[in-house]
Write an enzyme that holds these catalytic residues in place. Structure first.
Site, mmCIF file in Angstrom:
data_model
loop_
_atom_site.group_PDB
_atom_site.id
_atom_site.type_symbol
_atom_site.label_atom_id
_atom_site.label_comp_id
_atom_site.label_asym_id
_atom_site.label_seq_id
_atom_site.Cartn_x
_atom_site.Cartn_y
_atom_site.Cartn_z
ATOM 1 N N HIS A 77 0.863 -1.185 0.000
ATOM 2 C CA HIS A 77 0.000 0.000 0.000
ATOM 3 C C HIS A 77 0.888 1.220 0.000
ATOM 4 O O HIS A 77 1.603 1.474 0.962
ATOM 5 C CB HIS A 77 -0.928 0.007 1.216
ATOM 6 N N ASP B 220 0.976 5.093 -0.166
ATOM 7 C CA ASP B 220 0.291 6.386 -0.078
ATOM 8 C C ASP B 220 0.945 7.391 -1.011
ATOM 9 O O ASP B 220 2.163 7.578 -0.983
ATOM 10 C CB ASP B 220 0.361 6.921 1.353
ATOM 11 N N ASP C 136 -7.608 1.528 2.439
ATOM 12 C CA ASP C 136 -7.229 2.442 3.512
ATOM 13 C C ASP C 136 -8.161 3.624 3.729
ATOM 14 O O ASP C 136 -8.135 4.206 4.807
ATOM 15 C CB ASP C 136 -5.800 2.951 3.261
ATOM 16 N N HIS D 88 -6.307 9.708 -0.362
ATOM 17 C CA HIS D 88 -7.007 9.678 0.924
ATOM 18 C C HIS D 88 -6.214 10.262 2.085
ATOM 19 O O HIS D 88 -6.714 10.286 3.215
ATOM 20 C CB HIS D 88 -7.472 8.251 1.249
#
Length: 1026
Positions: free
Chosen positions: A71, A73, A195, A444
Site C-alpha cells: 500500500h 500512499d 485504507d 485519501h
C-alpha cells in the site's frame, strides 16, 4: 485530455472497417475508438486474467488466497517525491521505486508467484525509468496475470472529501495509462480501497459504472464489522443508486478480514519482527507451530465468510522493498500447509489476486444480501469516530475544489480552441500538469487533510504549478477565439480583495467564461481604489454598478497583500460554454468623486436607528435580524409566502485531549469534543449595514477572529453567508473546532440529509445505523457525516438547505438544527499515524485564516431540489474571471474581435450537465453528459431528457462517435460485468440501445460518456458570435 502516455509497441496497423452509407436524416458515424480497443476480444484471449492464470483451487477444501500487495500512499508523512525516491527516511523508511525493483525479479523467476499493484501515479514514474527490456518483461507478466493492476486510479482516492467530478477524472487518468500501456490485460477487474476512512455510496456507484466486477475495502466501523462477522455478511451486493436501474450501479462488495495487513505473526517484511519460517534441522525450527497457528487462523476467519474461499492480505504500507523476505516465507508456508493435506487437512493455500478470489466467489453461485446505505461514519473503537477529517485543512479543501473548477475550464478551452491552445503566443500550454496534480490531491491523505504540514504544502505547490500551466493554455485559447492578444491577468486573491490590475488601471476588461452548458448570471466583485466607474456589456450597453468599501474584516485578512479601498460590484452574465467581455472605466470629476466617496462612507456606518426591524430583502427573500443581538432571526421566502424562524451563530467545541472514558484526543482524523454542548463564540454580533440597488449586506463581527457577511444580491433566490474564521486562538491551551449552526422550528424527527460526493442524497438519522443496532459513545462526533456540497432538513412542507463551497463535516444534533464545521485548530495528535497536531500556521505563521460561503435556501420540499441542484452545479463549475488592460493587437490580421462567444449551438436543458469536455488526442475529444437530478425529486427536473449531441457544438463538427463506459477504457456495448445474484430485489441487465447521436437520452442520475472524432470549423478552433 491530451495524451502523454507511451504508445503501445504492440499496436497493430489500422484496420479499415466497412461503414454502411449514411443518409441525410440518419448519418452513420465512423467508430473513433483507438485501434487497440477494437481488438479487445483478441487481446482478452491472449490475457492470462480470470480463469486462465488463476491458480487451481480445490472444491472440497478451504482455499486460502494469499494476496501479496503493498500500500503506497501518494503522500502522507512524506511528499510524493520523497516516497518514490526513498528520501527523508528519517521520517519514514519508504521508497516505492525499490518495491517495484524488488518485486519484478521475483515474479520473473517463478511463474507461480503473484503481486498486485494499485497506485498508478507511482507506477507511471517507475515505468518512465525502465529500459525497453524491462518494459517487455513487465508486459509479459501483466499479460499472464502474474502482475495484476487493481483499482487502477492515479491514486486511491478519499471517499468523504472528494467530489465526483474529480474522482472520475483521477480514475480515468490512471486507467487510461494502463489501457494504453498494457491493453486489455492491464484493465483492473476489481476496485480496492483498503485504507480510506469510510466508504461512500456514490463511490460504489461510480465503480460499477466504470466496469468493475467487485470492490474490496479494509476499514469499516468496529460495531458494523462485529455484526457482519456474526451474520456472515462480510460480502454482499451494494445497490449504490436509488435512481439508476439495477444492476447498473450494483457492486459486489467485500470487507477484508484484517484491514489490509497480514494476520498476526505472519508478517515477513523487513519492517516486521515476526519469526521467519525455519524448516531446517535446527533448534529454531518452527514449522509445526506456525502451520498449526495458520490453520487455526484460517478456520477462525472462515467462520465469518460464506464460501470455502477466504483471503489474506500479505503486505502493508510500503512493504516489499526486499520482496525476497516475503516470497521466501510464503513459499514455505504454502508448501508446509498444503503438505498437511496428506494428513487429512482440508486447507489449501495459494498465491492469488483479488480478481481470482472474486472469480471463485462468483462461481459459488450464491445469492447475496443487499446494502443500500453507506459506510459513514467510521469508528475503530468506542469514542474513536473518524469524522474530523471531513473538515481538516479547510483552506486546502477549498483550493482543491477551485482547482477542479479551473481544470474543467482549461480542459474545455483546450478542446474548443484546438492546437493553438497548447502552442500559442503566450507559450506552451499544458493541461496535464494540473490534471495530474488534481489526481494526486484526491488521495485519501491529501484532500482529507490527514497529511503532515510539509506534505500539505507540497500538494498545494503541485496545484499551483498546474494553474500556471493551464493559465498559459487558457490565454492562448482566449486570444485565438476572441481575436485579440490581450495581456491576460488572473487575479487569484479576489476573495480578499487583491488584484493589482483593477486597483491601478483606469480602464480594463473583464472576461467572464462560463463552463456550464446553460447561460448563467454572476455578480462580479473587484477591488478598486476609485469611487465611481462605468461598466459596459459586450453590446456596449451600460451595466448598473455600485462601489462599496472594503470591509475591516477583509483588511485584517489580507494584511499587506493589497491596499484597495473599495469593491466594484456589477451583475454579469455569460452564454453557455462561452464568455462575455465587459469594459470597466473609472469616471467622475474630483468633486463628484469626493461626494460619492462620502456617500459610500455613510452607507457603511452602523445604522441602528434606521434599521427597525433590522432586515435586508430583494425580490425573492427577506432576512430579519434580532435588533439586540444582531444575529440572524428569520428568513422569508416572498415568492411562496413562507416564513421560518432561523437563528445562526458560531460555536466552538473544546477538543478533547482524552478523559476517563477514553484516552482518545481530537486530531486530524478524529473528532472528539470534550462535551456535547459547544460554546458560543459570542452572544451578539456588532453589525453594520451596506445597502444599495445591487446588494444588501449585514456585516457581523463576532470576535477578533470570527466575522460574517449576510448578503442578498438583487434577483438572488438564496441567502449568502460569507464567513471568515481564524486565526483560532490557542493561547488558553484549548484546541477548538468551529461550527456554524442554524436552528429552526422545523420538526425533523431526528432526520437530516447529506449528499454523497456531490451527487445523490442520503437520509441520515441521529444515533442510528440502518444495518446494526448502534451503541452510541459520542453523541456529537458519532452523528457527523461528510457534506461535500449540501445538507438539509425538512418537515412535511418546508425545507432548509445549506450549500457548501468545499467539503465539511456536518450534522443535525437536535431536531430543527443544522451545523457545519468550518475550521479546526488542535494541540494534540490523535495517534493515527500522522504524528503531529493539526496546527496549521497560515501565511503569517500565527494561525490559518479561512474564508468561505454557505448558501441558504428556504423553499417547499417539492421545489427545493430544482433550486439546490442548479446552484450547487454553478458553485463547483463557477464562471472564471480573466482580466486584461485591453487594447491588445489582433490574433490574426483582419480577424474580427469577439466580445461574446458560445461554443454551443443551443443551450442545454437545466437538468443536463456537460460534465466533461476534454481533449483526448489530437483529433478527438472526451464528452460526458450527466443528468443531474435524482429520480422523483423534482417534477420538472427528474424527467428523462434527450439531447442532440451531433449538432450541439458550434466550435467543431463531430465526424464520428463511440459511446464508452464511465472512464472511457471500454466500449459501452462491450462492458460485461459479472452478474451477481441478489437475495432480494433481483435485477435483469438490460441491453444497451443503439447509439443515436441525434437523440441521446439521459435518465435521472445517468452519466453517458463518448469519444468523438471532431473537425474544427475555423482555423484556430470554432467561433460562434452571439
Amino acid at each position: 485530455m491530451s495524451s502523454n502516455s507511451m504508445a503501445d509497441p504492440r499496436r497493430p496497423n489500422k484496420v479499415l472497417r466497412y461503414k454502411p452509407p449514411s443518409t441525410e436524416n440518419n448519418p452513420t458515424l465512423e467508430d473513433p475508438t483507438p485501434d487497440y480497443m477494437n481488438l479487445l476480444g483478441m487481446i482478452f484471449s491472449m490475457c492470462g486474467l480470470m480463469l486462465k492464470s488463476c491458480p487451481a483451487t480445490k472444491a472440497d477444501m478451504l482455499n486460502v488466497h494469499l494476496i501479496p500487495h503493498t500500500h503506497n500512499d501518494v503522500g502522507w508523512l512524506k511528499t510524493v517525491d520523497q516516497y518514490f525516491y526513498g528520501a527523508r527516511n528519517d521520517i519514514q523508511h519508504a521508497g516505492v521505486q525499490y518495491i517495484l525493483d524488488s518485486v519484478i525479479p521475483q515474479l520473473l523467476a517463478d511463474p507461480t508467484k503473484r503481486f498486485i499493484y494499485v497506485e498508478v501515479a507511482f507506477f507511471y514514474r517507475w515505468w518512465q525509468l525502465q529500459a525497453e527490456s524491462m518494459r517487455q518483461a513487465v508486459r509479459q507478466l501483466v499479460s499472464e496475470g502474474r502482475l495484476e493492476f487493481i483499482n487502477g486510479g492515479w491514486c486511491m482516492n478519499d471517499e468523504a472529501a472528494t467530489h465526483y467530478n474529480a474522482m472520475i477524472d483521477q480514475m480515468t487518468l490512471g486507467l487510461r495509462f494502463l489501457q494504453e500501456t498494457f491493453g486489455e490485460c492491464g484493465r483492473p477487474r476489481a476496485a480496492w480501497h483498503i485504507d480510506p476512512f469510510g466508504h461512500s455510496r456514490e463511490q460504489a456507484s461510480l465503480f460499477a459504472q466504470m466496469g468493475f466486477d467487485g470492490f474490496f475495502f479494509g476499514r469499516l466501523d468496529y460495531q458494523d464489522k462485529a455484526n457482519r462477522e456474526q451474520l456472515r455478511e462480510m460480502e454482499q451486493i451494494w445497490r449504490a443508486s436509488a435512481s439508476l436501474q439495477p444492476p447498473s450501479a450494483d457492486l459486489f462488495t467485500g470487507v477484508l478480514p484484517n484491514g489490509y495487513n497480514p494476520p498476526l505473526s505472519l508478517c515477513w517484511d523487513q519492517f516486521c519482527s515476526d519469526s521467519p519460517i525455519v524448516d531446517d534441522a535446527s533448534d529454531e525450527n518452527n514449522v509445526n507451530s506456525l502451520v498449526g497457528y495458520f490453520l487455526g487462523t484460517a478456520a477462525a476467519q472462515a467462520k465469518h465468510y460464506r464460501t470455502n474461499h477466504i483471503v489474506m492480505t500479505m503486505g502493508s504500507d510500503f512493504q516489499y522493498e526486499n520482496a525476497n523476505l516475503w516470497y521466501k516465507n510464503m513459499d514455505k508456508l504454502i508448501k508446509h500447509v498444503n503438505t498437511q493435506q496428506l494428513n487429512g487437512s482440508q486447507v489449501h493455500v495459494l498465491y492469488s489476486t483479488p480478481t481470482c478470489y472474486l472469480w471463485e466467489l462468483f462461481k459459488a453461485n450464491l445469492s447475496w444480501s443487499l446494502k443500500y446505505d453507506d459506510f459513514f461514519p467510521y469508528a475503530d473503537g468506542p469514542h474513536h469516530f473518524w469524522t474530523g477529517y471531513f473538515t481538516s485543512r479547510p483552506a486546502f479543501k477549498r483550493y482543491e475544489r477551485l482547482s477542479n473548477n479551473f481544470l474543467q475550464v482549461c480542459n474545455q478551452l483546450e478542446a474548443l480552441a484546438g492546437p493553438v491552445a497548447r502552442t500559442g503566443p503566450y507559450g506552451e500550454g499544458d493541461s496535464t500538469v494540473l490534471r495530474r496534480a488534481m489526481a494526486v490531491a484526491q488521495h485519501h491523505d491529501a484532500v482529507s487533510g490527514t497529511e503532515k504540514q510539509h506534505v500539505a504544502n507540497d500538494y498545494a505547490k503541485r496545484l499551483a504549478a498546474g494553474w500556471d500551466a493551464c493559465q498559459v493554455l487558457v490565454s492562448n485559447a482566449l486570444a485565438s477565439i476572441s481575436g485579440n492578444k490581450e495581456n491576460f491577468i488572473y487575479c487569484n486573491y479576489l476573495n480578499i480583495s487583491v488584484c493589482p490590475l483593477t486597483e491601478s488601471a483606469s480602464t480594463f476588461m473583464v472576461i467572464l467564461y462560463n463552463p456550464l452548458g446553460r447561460r448563467v448570471s454572476w455578480n462580479v466583485r473587484l477591488p478598486v481604489k476609485g469611487a465611481a466607474y462605468s461598466v459596459t456589456d459586450p453590446n456596449g450597453q451600460t451595466v448598473p454598478n455600485e462601489v462599496v468599501p472594503v470591509s475591516n474584516f477583509t483588511r485584517a485578512v489580507r494584511r499587506d497583500r493589497g491596499d484597495a479601498t473599495h469593491e466594484l460590484i456589477f451583475p454579469a452574465s455569460a452564454p453557455p460554454l462561452g464568455y462575455s467581455s465587459y469594459t470597466v472605466s473609472k469616471t467622475a470629476s474630483r468633486d463628484l468623486r469626493s461626494r460619492l466617496a462620502k456617500r459610500i462612507r455613510e452607507q457603511a456606518q452602523p445604522r441602528v436607528d434606521a434599521w427597525s426591524p433590522r432586515g435586508i430583502q430583494n425580490e425573492h427573500l427577506r432576512v430579519l435580524f434580532d435588533p439586540v443581538t444582531g444575529l440572524l432571526m428569520e428568513i422569508q421566502n416572498l415568492d411562496k409566502s413562507i416564513s421560518l424562524p432561523v437563528s445562526q451563530n458560531f460555536f466552538w467545541y473544546n477538543a478533547s485531549i482524552g478523559n476517563d472514558d477514553s484516552a482518545q484526543a481530537s486530531g486530524a482524523y478524529i473528532f472528539r469534543p470534550n462535551r456535547s454542548e459547544p460554546l458560543r463564540v459570542a452572544g451578539r454580533a456588532h453589525t453594520y449595514l451596506v445597502k444599495n440597488k445591487l446588494v444588501q449586506e449585514v456585516y457581523q463581527n463576532f470576535s477578533s477572529w470570527c466575522s460574517q457577511v449576510v448578503r442578498l444580491y438583487a434577483g438572488q433566490a438564496y441567502v449568502e453567508l460569507e464567513w471568515t474564521v481564524g486565526p483560532i486562538p490557542i493561547d488558553d491551551g484549548l484546541g477548538k473546532e468551529i461550527i456554524s449552526r442554524f436552528e429552526t422550528s422545523l420538526q425533523t424527527d431526528g432526520r437530516f440529509y447529506t449528499d454523497s460526493n456531490g451527487r445523490e442524497i442520503l437520509e441520515r438519522r441521529r444515533d442510528y445505523r440502518a444495518t446494526w443496532n448502534l451503541s452510541q459513545t459520542e453523541p456529537v462526533a458519532g452523528n457527523y457525516y461528510p457534506v461535500n456540497s449540501r445538507i438539509y432538513i425538512k418537515n412535511k412542507k418546508f425545507q432548509l438547505t445549506v450549500l457548501t463551497d468545499r467539503s465539511q463535516g456536518g450534522s443535525s444534533v437536535a431536531d430543527g438544527s443544522v451545523e457545519l464545521m468550518v475550521h479546526r485548530r488542535l494541540l494534540y495528535d490523535d495517534n493515527r499515524g500522522v504524528g503531529e497536531p493539526l496546527l496549521e500556521p497560515g501565511v503569517y505563521n500565527d494561525g490559518l485564516v479561512v474564508r468561505g460561503r454557505h448558501l441558504v435556501f428556504l423553499d417547499t420540499v417539492e421545489s427545493s431540489a430544482y433550486q439546490h441542484r442548479l446552484q450547487a452545479q454553478q458553485e463547483f463549475m463557477a464562471p472564471q474571471l480573466v482580466l486584461a488592460p485591453g487594447g491588445g493587437p489582433s490574433f490574426h490580421r483582419g480577424q474580427r474581435s469577439l466580445k461574446q462567444f458560445s461554443a454551443l449551438k443551443q443551450e442545454l436543458p437545466p437538468s443536463v450537465h456537460l460534465l466533461t469536455l476534454a481533449q483526448w488526442d489530437p483529433s478527438s475529444v472526451l464528452i460526458r453528459l450527466e443528468h443531474q437530478f435524482e429520480r422523483g425529486e423534482s417534477a420538472n427536473g427528474s424527467q428523462p431528457i434527450t439531447v442532440d449531441l451531433l449538432h450541439l457544438f458550434s466550435s467543431f463538427t463531430i465526424t464520428s462517435l463511440q459511446e464508452m463506459n464511465l472512464v472511457a477504457n471500454q466500449k459501452r456495448e462491450a462492458m460485461k460485468r459479472l452478474s451477481w445474484r441478489p437475495a432480494t430485489g433481483a435485477a435483469r441487465r438490460q441491453p444497451y440501445p443503439p447509439l443515436d447521436p441525434l437523440g441521446v437520452t439521459l435518465q435521472p442520475m445517468e452519466i453517458r460518456t463518448f469519444l468523438a472524432t471532431i473537425r474544427y470549423t475555423g482555423p484556430s478552433g470554432g467561433q460562434a458570435e452571439l
